[in-house]
Design a protein around this motif. Sequence first.
Motif, PDB file in Angstrom:
ATOM      1  N   PRO A 269     -29.304 -37.401 -29.646  1.00  0.00           N
ATOM      2  CA  PRO A 269     -30.409 -37.681 -30.580  1.00  0.00           C
ATOM      3  C   PRO A 269     -31.431 -36.553 -30.658  1.00  0.00           C
ATOM      4  N   PHE A 270     -31.762 -35.945 -29.520  1.00  0.00           N
ATOM      5  CA  PHE A 270     -32.704 -34.821 -29.521  1.00  0.00           C
ATOM      6  C   PHE A 270     -32.132 -33.643 -30.303  1.00  0.00           C
ATOM      7  N   ILE A 271     -30.874 -33.343 -30.061  1.00  0.00           N
ATOM      8  CA  ILE A 271     -30.272 -32.161 -30.673  1.00  0.00           C
ATOM      9  C   ILE A 271     -30.121 -32.349 -32.181  1.00  0.00           C
ATOM     10  N   ARG A 272     -29.793 -33.553 -32.617  1.00  0.00           N
ATOM     11  CA  ARG A 272     -29.735 -33.815 -34.065  1.00  0.00           C
ATOM     12  C   ARG A 272     -31.108 -33.559 -34.698  1.00  0.00           C
ATOM     13  N   ALA A 273     -32.153 -33.983 -34.017  1.00  0.00           N
ATOM     14  CA  ALA A 273     -33.503 -33.758 -34.548  1.00  0.00           C
ATOM     15  C   ALA A 273     -33.826 -32.273 -34.597  1.00  0.00           C
ATOM     16  N   PHE A 274     -33.421 -31.504 -33.585  1.00  0.00           N
ATOM     17  CA  PHE A 274     -33.677 -30.068 -33.586  1.00  0.00           C
ATOM     18  C   PHE A 274     -32.920 -29.372 -34.719  1.00  0.00           C
ATOM     19  N   LEU A 275     -31.735 -29.863 -35.025  1.00  0.00           N
ATOM     20  CA  LEU A 275     -30.990 -29.307 -36.148  1.00  0.00           C
ATOM     21  C   LEU A 275     -31.770 -29.459 -37.447  1.00  0.00           C
ATOM     22  N   GLN A 276     -32.386 -30.621 -37.631  1.00  0.00           N
ATOM     23  CA  GLN A 276     -33.164 -30.842 -38.848  1.00  0.00           C
ATOM     24  C   GLN A 276     -34.379 -29.930 -38.899  1.00  0.00           C
ATOM     25  N   GLY A 298     -23.076 -38.590 -21.834  1.00  0.00           N
ATOM     26  CA  GLY A 298     -23.070 -40.025 -22.050  1.00  0.00           C
ATOM     27  C   GLY A 298     -23.038 -40.465 -23.490  1.00  0.00           C
ATOM     28  N   ALA A 299     -22.777 -39.553 -24.436  1.00  0.00           N
ATOM     29  CA  ALA A 299     -22.726 -39.935 -25.844  1.00  0.00           C
ATOM     30  C   ALA A 299     -21.559 -39.228 -26.512  1.00  0.00           C
ATOM     31  N   SER A 300     -20.931 -39.918 -27.449  1.00  0.00           N
ATOM     32  CA  SER A 300     -19.808 -39.303 -28.149  1.00  0.00           C
ATOM     33  C   SER A 300     -20.315 -38.221 -29.097  1.00  0.00           C
ATOM     34  N   ARG A 301     -19.448 -37.287 -29.402  1.00  0.00           N
ATOM     35  CA  ARG A 301     -19.770 -36.205 -30.326  1.00  0.00           C
ATOM     36  C   ARG A 301     -18.473 -35.789 -31.005  1.00  0.00           C
ATOM     37  N   THR A 302     -18.591 -34.984 -32.021  1.00  0.00           N
ATOM     38  CA  THR A 302     -17.419 -34.552 -32.766  1.00  0.00           C
ATOM     39  C   THR A 302     -17.360 -33.028 -32.796  1.00  0.00           C
ATOM     40  N   PRO A 303     -16.172 -32.468 -33.026  1.00  0.00           N
ATOM     41  CA  PRO A 303     -16.070 -31.007 -33.155  1.00  0.00           C
ATOM     42  C   PRO A 303     -16.973 -30.448 -34.252  1.00  0.00           C
ATOM     43  N   SER A 304     -17.153 -31.191 -35.345  1.00  0.00           N
ATOM     44  CA  SER A 304     -18.008 -30.680 -36.418  1.00  0.00           C
ATOM     45  C   SER A 304     -19.469 -30.603 -35.974  1.00  0.00           C
ATOM     46  N   PHE A 305     -19.923 -31.571 -35.189  1.00  0.00           N
ATOM     47  CA  PHE A 305     -21.289 -31.530 -34.680  1.00  0.00           C
ATOM     48  C   PHE A 305     -21.458 -30.360 -33.717  1.00  0.00           C
ATOM     49  N   HIS A 306     -20.476 -30.167 -32.850  1.00  0.00           N
ATOM     50  CA  HIS A 306     -20.520 -29.023 -31.933  1.00  0.00           C
ATOM     51  C   HIS A 306     -20.626 -27.721 -32.715  1.00  0.00           C
ATOM     52  N   ALA A 307     -19.836 -27.564 -33.781  1.00  0.00           N
ATOM     53  CA  ALA A 307     -19.854 -26.331 -34.572  1.00  0.00           C
ATOM     54  C   ALA A 307     -21.220 -26.113 -35.220  1.00  0.00           C
ATOM     55  N   GLN A 308     -21.839 -27.187 -35.695  1.00  0.00           N
ATOM     56  CA  GLN A 308     -23.172 -27.074 -36.289  1.00  0.00           C
ATOM     57  C   GLN A 308     -24.181 -26.577 -35.256  1.00  0.00           C
ATOM     58  N   VAL A 309     -24.122 -27.159 -34.053  1.00  0.00           N
ATOM     59  CA  VAL A 309     -25.061 -26.765 -32.998  1.00  0.00           C
ATOM     60  C   VAL A 309     -24.836 -25.303 -32.610  1.00  0.00           C
ATOM     61  N   ARG A 310     -23.591 -24.937 -32.426  1.00  0.00           N
ATOM     62  CA  ARG A 310     -23.267 -23.544 -32.052  1.00  0.00           C
ATOM     63  C   ARG A 310     -23.758 -22.558 -33.113  1.00  0.00           C
ATOM     64  N   ASP A 311     -23.499 -22.861 -34.363  1.00  0.00           N
ATOM     65  CA  ASP A 311     -23.798 -21.907 -35.431  1.00  0.00           C
ATOM     66  C   ASP A 311     -25.268 -21.894 -35.833  1.00  0.00           C
ATOM     67  N   GLU A 312     -25.956 -23.029 -35.686  1.00  0.00           N
ATOM     68  CA  GLU A 312     -27.328 -23.111 -36.172  1.00  0.00           C
ATOM     69  C   GLU A 312     -28.383 -23.066 -35.076  1.00  0.00           C
ATOM     70  N   LEU A 313     -28.094 -23.682 -33.910  1.00  0.00           N
ATOM     71  CA  LEU A 313     -29.071 -23.671 -32.817  1.00  0.00           C
ATOM     72  C   LEU A 313     -28.797 -22.564 -31.811  1.00  0.00           C
ATOM     73  N   GLY A 314     -27.532 -22.109 -31.739  1.00  0.00           N
ATOM     74  CA  GLY A 314     -27.232 -20.949 -30.926  1.00  0.00           C
ATOM     75  C   GLY A 314     -26.538 -21.236 -29.611  1.00  0.00           C
ATOM     76  N   GLY A 315     -26.246 -20.185 -28.884  1.00  0.00           N
ATOM     77  CA  GLY A 315     -25.512 -20.289 -27.637  1.00  0.00           C
ATOM     78  C   GLY A 315     -24.060 -20.646 -27.882  1.00  0.00           C
ATOM     79  N   VAL A 316     -23.427 -21.192 -26.857  1.00  0.00           N
ATOM     80  CA  VAL A 316     -22.021 -21.588 -26.999  1.00  0.00           C
ATOM     81  C   VAL A 316     -21.884 -22.929 -27.699  1.00  0.00           C
ATOM     82  N   GLY A 317     -23.019 -23.551 -28.052  1.00  0.00           N
ATOM     83  CA  GLY A 317     -22.980 -24.881 -28.655  1.00  0.00           C
ATOM     84  C   GLY A 317     -23.198 -25.944 -27.608  1.00  0.00           C
ATOM     85  N   LEU A 318     -22.474 -27.046 -27.716  1.00  0.00           N
ATOM     86  CA  LEU A 318     -22.638 -28.170 -26.806  1.00  0.00           C
ATOM     87  C   LEU A 318     -21.887 -27.949 -25.502  1.00  0.00           C
TER      88      LEU A 318
END
Length: 525
Positions: A269-276, A298-318
Amino acid sequence: MTQHTAKPLPPHPHGDAFPDVAEVWDLVCRRADATPDAPLVVDQDRRRITFGQYRAAAERVAAGLAARGVRAGDVVSWQLPSRIDAMLLTAALSRLGAVQNPLVPMLREPDVEFICRQAGTRLLIVPGEFRGYGHGAMADAISGRLDGLDVLRTDAGLPEGDPAGLPPVRGPEVRWLFYTSGTTSEPKGARHLDSGLLAAARTFCAALEPRPEDVVAALAPMAHVGGVLHILAALLSGTSLVVSDTFDPAETARLLSEEKVTLGGSGVPFIRAFLQVQRAAGPDARFFPHAKCWLVGGASRTPSFHAQVRDELGGVGLVSGYGLTECPFLSWGRLDDDDHAHATADGRPGPGTEVRVIRSDGGAAGPGEPGELRVKARQLMVGYVDSALDADAFDEAGYFRTGDLAVLDEQGRVTITGRIKDVIIRNMENISAREVEDALDGCPGLADAAVVAMPDEATGERVCAVAVAETAGRVPALADVCEHLLSCGLNKRKLPEQLEFVEELPRNAMGKVMKNVLRERFTAH
């Protein structure tokens, strides 16, 4: 079948400067002696303390609590926001050898009273009010019903005294009581040792290899076991923390950016908010240029969400970890894992941790074969406060039954695939709620979604999707959602038959959706 086991993470020298330390207060002192002027934490008000200041202030608080009558072995429950005071209290109670029972701020009177009664709490420490709720009034009401329960309000700060008169450190072996959230039943109290929590923190250190120059976003509630473990990991590694008692996406993102956070988080939830926040700022305004990764657990995630975090927030992603109140940091991913592991897996078990996966027929699962994850570990609780629960919690070989479905790959990585109880049985066929949730990710018109089982006279249970609309007042039809799911390759037999909308999904302190709340609401509906 030969048992397939995970190869645990090796210890890492940068992540644990004190491998011989087995007690929390000893660790506080060793770190203060080693790097007294290094920063430990900064909070949302930009208050800062060093490791040396942390020890000194904690001793003064310990003396103040001792003057109020707190002794070694006393059970002290505390329900404080994620502020520096909560960190000081944790160390002070360790100095006294008290048994501390942290309570996340979201717990209300019925759960707090149940826990204090079962734990035998002597002192309950609360703020007078936090985020519009009267914790002080709640505590006073509970103390009126529980003999021997004293209440300490922290409106004027924690008590302090002269530490010169403190007795030597001593106390019982079990010094921590952490309660589950109670989202499906009465809260269950897990009894932990100092050495067990340190083993959990060492798992984090072995995987993430934090260094003194790293800055960790410790946004999990301080009173959650994960919050306490962030403190211990900082003491082991010398890294610093950023904490905040409330979460405001823009303000918290600004705080983390100012502090040059390297290990971001904490949770989906925190990371989704940071993406916005990042998207609103535009690609030229990089909020987190120092980020190495973004921690989830402790929460499910998807490859597409990981790619968004990696490409937009930086680092290796999740980078994901997995744990429970009973075994809090069972596994963690590493920064040097491959991209597929970052996107899907939950890491390797920590040092001193043994895991096995058991099929529904009782046999040992092979690589990639699903079953229940079971564990033996140094960090595993020593049992529940209600010992009657222990018999069902462990199998005949002494492994703890996690209740989670998982697979182990050839490299020994754990991937959580769902809860045993989070399976929808429709026409005697099992449907994984998590599989449907993963397919719902990215569905046009949906910002968030969870899948629950609903009773059905014809089929036994039916699949119900509960969603948050991307745009208020504009909700997609069930047929459109099902068309999206089919386009994602979901089997027609697993499509939801019911679609409900809420303003936001109810979540517990760690961001997990409280599905029992949704089930009760829409069963009544």
